[in-house]
Design a protein around this motif. Structure first.
Motif, mmCIF file in Angstrom:
data_model
loop_
_atom_site.group_PDB
_atom_site.id
_atom_site.type_symbol
_atom_site.label_atom_id
_atom_site.label_comp_id
_atom_site.label_asym_id
_atom_site.label_seq_id
_atom_site.Cartn_x
_atom_site.Cartn_y
_atom_site.Cartn_z
ATOM 1 N N VAL A 187 26.665 52.367 33.717
ATOM 2 C CA VAL A 187 27.145 53.605 32.396
ATOM 3 C C VAL A 187 25.827 54.799 33.540
ATOM 4 N N ARG A 188 25.037 54.133 33.671
ATOM 5 C CA ARG A 188 24.005 54.301 34.261
ATOM 6 C C ARG A 188 24.099 55.512 36.049
ATOM 7 N N HIS A 225 26.500 58.165 35.497
ATOM 8 C CA HIS A 225 25.261 59.480 34.852
ATOM 9 C C HIS A 225 24.719 60.155 36.132
ATOM 10 N N VAL A 249 30.399 59.518 29.700
ATOM 11 C CA VAL A 249 30.481 58.377 29.536
ATOM 12 C C VAL A 249 30.668 58.603 27.849
ATOM 13 N N GLY A 270 31.949 55.784 25.740
ATOM 14 C CA GLY A 270 31.569 53.937 25.270
ATOM 15 C C GLY A 270 32.536 54.320 23.445
ATOM 16 N N PHE A 298 23.900 49.636 25.642
ATOM 17 C CA PHE A 298 24.972 50.650 25.873
ATOM 18 C C PHE A 298 26.028 51.710 25.192
ATOM 19 N N CYS A 355 25.304 55.814 26.409
ATOM 20 C CA CYS A 355 26.843 57.016 25.762
ATOM 21 C C CYS A 355 26.940 58.138 25.669
ATOM 22 N N HIS A 361 29.872 57.516 21.915
ATOM 23 C CA HIS A 361 30.114 56.400 21.183
ATOM 24 C C HIS A 361 30.679 55.936 20.044
#
Lengths: 341, 341
Positions: free
Chosen positions: A265-266, A269, A275, A277, A284, A288, A291
């Motif tokens: 994710v990082r 980004h 993202v 998720g 996590f 996001c 999510h």
């Protein structure tokens, strides 16, 4: 499609009731055989990818995915006398999978069919037929048949396991699926509908879920969507990630692959992507942009239920795009790889 | 990249000279073992996909692709005492492939490494190291290292074959590669550069070539390009095909999968797509909107050379887009799946 999605808890329960008593036959069939080979196409192939990880990680049986053309076109003469070949097909009549099963038997394999149609060619000619109890699926995109195929693969892995069994975990699947039917997917469906580009990624036991999410979105929403394993995404395609891309990541809540998804994710980004998720750890979920919750199940059976939030958001995304999710353009229920005639 | 592409005939010849004498060691190593498992990532994985078909179709040895996370993260306890595990990595130091080889040995496997770096961790710890002779590859996108990996897999398949050998066919590869260096790819590069969307498809022995073409185009030209097997394309994504799409089809000139590719061209045309073909039968070539010749080689070794027209057109496409094909954005030569630190 929405009717089929809602029927999944009952379909999973009926399938477990029907298949769990067949574990002894599966154990007898596998006696003296050392490996499993899975043959499937399309959504069934995504279920088979889950089965492959599950059989290797939980049952500790070396397992591979067959290349059907090795059977159907090259007709390779392989010694499969140490192998259980498992054919997965909703209809049980996909010609190339039926041919692959015949070839496997001629090569000395024991055969198991996972199909939703009792009396279908696959079911009739297999040594053991695991007939899933999804009931008739009217919508073209596979949902309840896909989920019950994974249940059947869970039963197979339980049967072939020597250690602690999966039976207790499998029992919890229908209720977990019920709970996930309540997830609010409106924001996710909206974000997907307006995204310039979508990729989907996952890994390990959840790789099949990621690929099925991508395939279902392509079929149902008529958008090009790429599905990648986490590693394949890193080896090249990540360079194409840029602003305007929405990455859908399917993550595990537990197990050795849960934590690394937060790093992905990082990285996404940092490249300007957003993202969405599904599931995963609390870290996590927090990272996001959007999510959806995953199931509260052990890592081994989590993938059986984690497709549900994806199904819901894809169904809603299709309607948002003015499409009929039950009858996507250009597809039929039984796909023939070759043209007829 | 263009320097490396041009060096391929010599790289293939040196690799054959070095590796053919190792066939006896490979035969001894495989004694009493019944199957092959290939472990690789990225371009090496595309070479491994070719190796998988070649080993099953020509050498008649059941062969599968490993899921590295089963080794590196799940650390599954599999009995691989009947297996030869073949690790493919240009650098010979991709951490997860090195770990997978260590795991395979601990599980009882015999190990073969295919790498371009003598003395690399993979080469040092394998039972037999097949060190390809590509020479240093300066450009980031793999070209000559990928092609020589396929040569090494050809030598392995020859060694494990009981019937007529591949040796004579492999001898013809360097000259066939030389001839393909003369192909005029200008029109193909231009068509790709202006296309809205590109998909690549192939099947059987040529599936790896199709996937490598898609990966190379993504890495080098920073465009999203999807690679599909013929069957996967039919199972869903075909519904997304519409006007503005350019389909690149890599086709065989001979063998049981050659004819059906012409049907795929007709189907894609009916959906409004244009088709750029590489290789194939005369009928296939005539149906395509644009066509590049493939090699004049037997079906079994054709894929070693059929990547060359694709490499040339991708290099030219990148320049046409104002990009530097030697140093694509966001990639490095050795990919780590996990982040360091």
């Amino acid at each position: 499609m929405s009717a089929e999605i809602a029927e999944q808890p009952a379909a999973a329960r009926r399938t477990l009731e029907r298949l769990m008593p067949q574990r002894e036959s599966l154990r007898e069939l596998a006696q003296g055989r050392r490996r499993v080979l899975l043959a499937a196409r399309g959504s069934s192939d995504n279920a088979a990818i889950y089965g492959r990880y599950l059989l290797e990680v939980v049952a500790e049986v070396p397992t591979a995915l067959a290349a059907p053309s090795v059977a159907t076109h090259y007709q390779a003469n392989l010694d499969l006398s140490d192998t259980v070949v498992v054919s997965v097909s909703q209809s049980g009549s996909t010609a190339e999978i039926v041919q692959t099963q015949q070839w496997a038997r001629a090569c000395g394999a024991a055969t198991v069919a996972i199909t939703n149609v009792d009396g279908s060619p696959l079911a009739q000619s297999a040594d053991v037929a695991l007939v899933t109890q999804a009931g008739p699926e009217v919508a073209v995109p596979a949902t309840k048949t896909y989920l019950t195929q994974m249940v059947a693969l869970g039963v197979l892995a339980d049967a072939l396991s020597s250690g602690e069994a999966l039976a207790g975990d499998l029992d919890q699947v229908p209720d977990a699926v019920s709970r996930l039917l309540q997830v609010d997917v409106a924001a996710a469906a909206e974000a997907l509908a307006v995204a310039d580009q979508v990729v989907v990624s996952g890994r390990g036991l959840l790789l099949g879920t990621a690929l099925e999410t991508a395939l279902k979105m392509e079929e149902t929403c008529l958008r090009p969507v790429r599905g990648y394993s986490y590693a394949d995404l890193r080896h090249g395609p990540i360079s194409v990630v840029s602003e305007g891309l929405l990455a859908v990541l399917v993550a595990a809540a537990h197990g050795p692959l849960a934590e690394p998804m937060a790093d992905l994710v990082r990285d996404l980004h940092a490249r300007g992507a957003r993202v969405l998720g599904i599931g995963g750890t609390p870290t996590f979920a927090e990272l996001c942009d959007l999510h959806l919750p995953g199931p509260d199940l052990s890592e081994a059976v989590e993938p059986i239920a984690s497709i549900v939030p994806a199904q819901l958001m894809i169904e809603q995304m299709a309607r948002r795009l003015g499409l009929d999710p039950d009858n996507p353009r250009g597809l039929s229920k039984v796909t023939q790889t070759e043209f007829a005639g």
